[in-house]
Design a protein around this motif. Structure first.
Motif, PDB file in Angstrom:
ATOM      1  N   ALA A   1       0.816  -1.220   0.000  1.00 10.79           N
ATOM      2  CA  ALA A   1       0.000   0.000   0.000  1.00 10.79           C
ATOM      3  C   ALA A   1       0.846   1.265   0.000  1.00 10.79           C
ATOM      4  CB  ALA A   1      -0.934   0.000   1.211  1.00 10.79           C
ATOM      5  N   ASN A   2       2.173   1.116  -0.130  1.00 13.29           N
ATOM      6  CA  ASN A   2       3.102   2.259  -0.191  1.00 13.29           C
ATOM      7  C   ASN A   2       3.121   3.063   1.098  1.00 13.29           C
ATOM      8  OD1 ASN A   2       4.107   1.852  -2.831  1.00 13.29           O
ATOM      9  ND2 ASN A   2       2.239   2.704  -3.680  1.00 13.29           N
ATOM     10  N   PHE A   3       3.020   2.369   2.241  1.00 14.05           N
ATOM     11  CA  PHE A   3       3.208   2.963   3.558  1.00 14.05           C
ATOM     12  C   PHE A   3       2.331   4.197   3.795  1.00 14.05           C
ATOM     13  CE2 PHE A   3       6.994   0.648   2.382  1.00 14.05           C
ATOM     14  CZ  PHE A   3       7.265  -0.105   3.515  1.00 14.05           C
ATOM     15  N   PRO A   4       1.002   4.008   3.875  1.00 11.18           N
ATOM     16  CA  PRO A   4       0.109   5.133   4.159  1.00 11.18           C
ATOM     17  C   PRO A   4       0.276   5.631   5.587  1.00 11.18           C
ATOM     18  CG  PRO A   4      -1.094   3.070   4.235  1.00 11.18           C
ATOM     19  CD  PRO A   4       0.283   2.731   3.741  1.00 11.18           C
ATOM     20  N   LYS A   5      -0.054   6.885   5.808  1.00  9.56           N
ATOM     21  CA  LYS A   5      -0.004   7.443   7.161  1.00  9.56           C
ATOM     22  C   LYS A   5      -1.116   6.826   8.009  1.00  9.56           C
ATOM     23  CE  LYS A   5       1.970  11.879   5.743  1.00  9.56           C
ATOM     24  NZ  LYS A   5       1.772  13.345   5.669  1.00  9.56           N
ATOM     25  N   ALA A   6      -0.888   6.763   9.305  1.00  7.57           N
ATOM     26  CA  ALA A   6      -1.826   6.079  10.196  1.00  7.57           C
ATOM     27  C   ALA A   6      -3.029   6.937  10.551  1.00  7.57           C
ATOM     28  CB  ALA A   6      -1.104   5.647  11.468  1.00  7.57           C
ATOM     29  N   LYS A   7      -2.841   8.260  10.697  1.00  7.23           N
ATOM     30  CA  LYS A   7      -3.909   9.097  11.252  1.00  7.23           C
ATOM     31  C   LYS A   7      -4.461  10.129  10.281  1.00  7.23           C
ATOM     32  CE  LYS A   7      -2.212   8.613  15.994  1.00  7.23           C
ATOM     33  NZ  LYS A   7      -1.753   9.308  17.217  1.00  7.23           N
ATOM     34  N   ARG A   8      -3.919  10.217   9.082  1.00  4.39           N
ATOM     35  CA  ARG A   8      -4.465  11.146   8.098  1.00  4.39           C
ATOM     36  C   ARG A   8      -4.122  10.643   6.697  1.00  4.39           C
ATOM     37  NH1 ARG A   8      -0.246  13.875  10.639  1.00  4.39           N
ATOM     38  NH2 ARG A   8       1.511  14.464   9.296  1.00  4.39           N
TER      39      ARG A   8
ATOM     40  N   LYS B   1      11.251   3.431   9.219  1.00  5.63           N
ATOM     41  CA  LYS B   1      10.274   2.438   9.687  1.00  5.63           C
ATOM     42  C   LYS B   1      10.620   1.042   9.160  1.00  5.63           C
ATOM     43  CE  LYS B   1       7.695   5.768  11.430  1.00  5.63           C
ATOM     44  NZ  LYS B   1       7.696   6.041  12.878  1.00  5.63           N
ATOM     45  N   VAL B   2      11.104   0.985   7.930  1.00  8.37           N
ATOM     46  CA  VAL B   2      11.404  -0.298   7.295  1.00  8.37           C
ATOM     47  C   VAL B   2      12.463  -1.075   8.075  1.00  8.37           C
ATOM     48  CG1 VAL B   2      12.668  -1.235   5.310  1.00  8.37           C
ATOM     49  CG2 VAL B   2      10.637   0.147   4.944  1.00  8.37           C
ATOM     50  N   LYS B   3      13.388  -0.356   8.704  1.00  8.72           N
ATOM     51  CA  LYS B   3      14.491  -1.029   9.401  1.00  8.72           C
ATOM     52  C   LYS B   3      13.974  -1.982  10.474  1.00  8.72           C
ATOM     53  CE  LYS B   3      18.366   1.027  10.051  1.00  8.72           C
ATOM     54  NZ  LYS B   3      19.440   1.952  10.500  1.00  8.72           N
TER      55      LYS B   3
ATOM     56  N   GLY C   1       6.428   9.438  -0.171  1.00 12.55           N
ATOM     57  CA  GLY C   1       7.512   8.501  -0.403  1.00 12.55           C
ATOM     58  C   GLY C   1       7.133   7.381  -1.349  1.00 12.55           C
ATOM     59  N   GLN C   2       8.089   6.906  -2.081  1.00 15.87           N
ATOM     60  CA  GLN C   2       7.919   5.770  -2.986  1.00 15.87           C
ATOM     61  C   GLN C   2       9.088   4.814  -2.794  1.00 15.87           C
ATOM     62  OE1 GLN C   2       7.794   7.515  -6.913  1.00 15.87           O
ATOM     63  NE2 GLN C   2       5.581   7.830  -6.827  1.00 15.87           N
ATOM     64  N   VAL C   3       8.813   3.542  -2.900  1.00 17.60           N
ATOM     65  CA  VAL C   3       9.851   2.531  -2.764  1.00 17.60           C
ATOM     66  C   VAL C   3      10.029   1.840  -4.110  1.00 17.60           C
ATOM     67  CG1 VAL C   3      10.604   0.445  -1.585  1.00 17.60           C
ATOM     68  CG2 VAL C   3       9.305   2.180  -0.336  1.00 17.60           C
ATOM     69  N   HIS C   4      11.269   1.810  -4.590  1.00 19.83           N
ATOM     70  CA  HIS C   4      11.601   1.133  -5.845  1.00 19.83           C
ATOM     71  C   HIS C   4      12.602   0.014  -5.546  1.00 19.83           C
ATOM     72  CE1 HIS C   4       9.646   4.270  -8.303  1.00 19.83           C
ATOM     73  NE2 HIS C   4      10.065   5.089  -7.345  1.00 19.83           N
ATOM     74  N   PHE C   5      12.783  -0.838  -6.518  1.00 16.31           N
ATOM     75  CA  PHE C   5      13.622  -2.016  -6.310  1.00 16.31           C
ATOM     76  C   PHE C   5      14.903  -1.924  -7.153  1.00 16.31           C
ATOM     77  CE2 PHE C   5       9.206  -3.239  -5.638  1.00 16.31           C
ATOM     78  CZ  PHE C   5       9.269  -3.756  -4.347  1.00 16.31           C
ATOM     79  N   LYS C   6      15.947  -2.577  -6.640  1.00 12.41           N
ATOM     80  CA  LYS C   6      17.228  -2.608  -7.354  1.00 12.41           C
ATOM     81  C   LYS C   6      17.902  -3.956  -7.092  1.00 12.41           C
ATOM     82  CE  LYS C   6      19.912  -0.683  -3.534  1.00 12.41           C
ATOM     83  NZ  LYS C   6      20.894   0.351  -3.104  1.00 12.41           N
ATOM     84  N   ALA C   7      18.904  -4.248  -7.879  1.00  5.81           N
ATOM     85  CA  ALA C   7      19.679  -5.475  -7.678  1.00  5.81           C
ATOM     86  C   ALA C   7      20.708  -5.254  -6.568  1.00  5.81           C
ATOM     87  CB  ALA C   7      20.379  -5.867  -8.972  1.00  5.81           C
ATOM     88  N   ASN C   8      21.120  -6.330  -5.914  1.00  6.24           N
ATOM     89  CA  ASN C   8      22.171  -6.263  -4.895  1.00  6.24           C
ATOM     90  C   ASN C   8      23.397  -6.978  -5.458  1.00  6.24           C
ATOM     91  OD1 ASN C   8      23.835  -6.349  -2.687  1.00  6.24           O
ATOM     92  ND2 ASN C   8      22.290  -7.133  -1.271  1.00  6.24           N
ATOM     93  N   PHE C   9      24.334  -6.197  -5.967  1.00  4.44           N
ATOM     94  CA  PHE C   9      25.504  -6.771  -6.617  1.00  4.44           C
ATOM     95  C   PHE C   9      26.436  -7.437  -5.609  1.00  4.44           C
ATOM     96  CE2 PHE C   9      24.098  -3.349  -9.472  1.00  4.44           C
ATOM     97  CZ  PHE C   9      23.929  -4.087 -10.635  1.00  4.44           C
ATOM     98  N   HIS C  10      26.413  -6.950  -4.357  1.00  2.00           N
ATOM     99  CA  HIS C  10      27.268  -7.546  -3.322  1.00  2.00           C
ATOM    100  C   HIS C  10      26.869  -8.989  -3.062  1.00  2.00           C
ATOM    101  CE1 HIS C  10      29.805  -7.777   0.214  1.00  2.00           C
ATOM    102  NE2 HIS C  10      28.766  -8.187   0.937  1.00  2.00           N
ATOM    103  N   LYS C  11      25.569  -9.253  -3.021  1.00  2.00           N
ATOM    104  CA  LYS C  11      25.078 -10.609  -2.784  1.00  2.00           C
ATOM    105  C   LYS C  11      24.732 -11.334  -4.081  1.00  2.00           C
ATOM    106  CE  LYS C  11      25.079 -11.161   1.700  1.00  2.00           C
ATOM    107  NZ  LYS C  11      25.744 -12.300   2.351  1.00  2.00           N
ATOM    108  N   ARG C  12      24.888 -10.637  -5.185  1.00  4.27           N
ATOM    109  CA  ARG C  12      24.599 -11.197  -6.506  1.00  4.27           C
ATOM    110  C   ARG C  12      23.141 -11.695  -6.608  1.00  4.27           C
ATOM    111  NH1 ARG C  12      30.111 -14.671  -7.983  1.00  4.27           N
ATOM    112  NH2 ARG C  12      31.541 -12.893  -7.815  1.00  4.27           N
TER     113      ARG C  12
END
Length: 301
Positions: free
Chosen positions: A174-181, A193-195, A217-228
């Motif tokens: 849901a792209n992390f909506p606010k709780a009270k508004r 918050k994600v941590k 805010g928006q969350v996008h995805f990427k590759a992790n080259f360190h972990k391949r």
């Protein structure tokens, strides 16, 4: 000769009088009109090729009656078209408790919902809400409202059976909506918050946090080259690659206190309506954490 001329003059006067009588406007009897009200044929072809006349200034919507018998269940059926979208809907107008009411039967969609489907639905409504004499004894609008209420109630009851981890996944999608508004959290807030929600795990190394023009805010995805590991297609793919308990970051450089997110803990396996103050307190206190750390964790819960 004089007599003939006199007769000719008299005849000309009579002709002029007759012409005036012929052109005099005649008032029609009350109730009679010169034009018949337009009615649309009840066929898919007619509805598909019909466009309402919205007038000047344009009306928001226009109702057009169908050419159907008043002795059938389709009595009161109309086609309503909206000026802005040009979409067409079947609407049934009926008399209930000394008032005219209108109910939408469905949107006209060629090959999907047409006249035949409309007629079937009207038949179901009429059979359930009219008596044998064709009088409306129940309001179908009330029935629809009650059915929607039941569905919402069922959804709420079903949501109470979800685990905390399933709720976290829904929150991410849901792209992390606010709780009270209204609105969404900023990219910076989402990252914090994600941590504690799904972090302390290599899965968060696939995430990029950005703000749109509205500051959401928006969350996008990427590759992790360190972990391949390849770039996830979506949230489902991310959690498939890193299910609960897998991919925990145990590197003391990045996780010196050996923390685990809610998603990777036993707390995440609980059903959401089992969560109470005592469980939350024990979860926060089971490790030596600062006041600020515990407050942040409490906020995400």
């Amino acid at each position: 000769m004089m007599l003939f001329a006199e007769l000719e003059v008299r005849q000309m006067k009579e002709n002029k009088t007759d012409n005036k009588l012929d052109t005099r406007p005649v008032q029609e009897p009350i109730g009679q009109t010169s034009t018949k009200k337009f009615k649309l044929k009840f066929t898919d072809f007619a509805v598909d090729n019909f466009t309402a006349t919205f007038g000047v200034p344009s009306k928001v919507r226009v109702y057009t009656p169908f050419d159907v018998s008043k002795n059938t269940i389709l009595k009161g059926l109309k086609l309503v078209q909206f000026f802005k979208t040009k979409k067409k809907y079947f609407a049934l107008r009926f008399w209930y408790q000394s008032q005219y009411k209108t109910i939408t039967i469905g949107e006209f969609k060629p090959g999907i919902f047409g006249c035949r489907q409309c007629e079937d639905k009207v038949y179901e409504i009429v059979r359930a809400h009219q008596d044998q004499k064709g009088i409306w004894i129940k309001n179908p609008m009330t029935t629809i409202h009650n059915e929607k209420t039941k569905i919402v109630k069922a959804d709420i009851e079903e949501s109470h059976k979800l685990t905390i981890n399933e709720v976290i996944i829904r929150l991410c999608k849901a792209n992390f909506p606010k709780a009270k508004r209204e609105g969404r959290l900023t990219a910076d807030s989402i990252q914090k918050k994600v941590k504690d929600l799904i972090g302390w795990n290599w899965r968060t190394r696939h995430l990029i946090y950005l703000d749109d023009r509205s500051g959401h805010g928006q969350v996008h995805f990427k590759a992790n080259f360190h972990k391949r590991t390849a770039k996830p297609e979506d949230w489902d793919d991310l959690f498939k690659k890193f299910p609960s308990g897998h991919g925990i970051n145990k590197d003391k450089k990045f996780n010196p206190n050996n923390e685990r997110s809610v998603f990777d803990s036993d707390l995440g396996k609980l059903v959401i309506d089992e969560l109470n103050t005592g469980i939350v307190k024990r979860y926060l206190e089971h490790k030596d954490r600062s006041f600020g750390k515990k407050k942040n964790m409490l906020d995400i819960l």
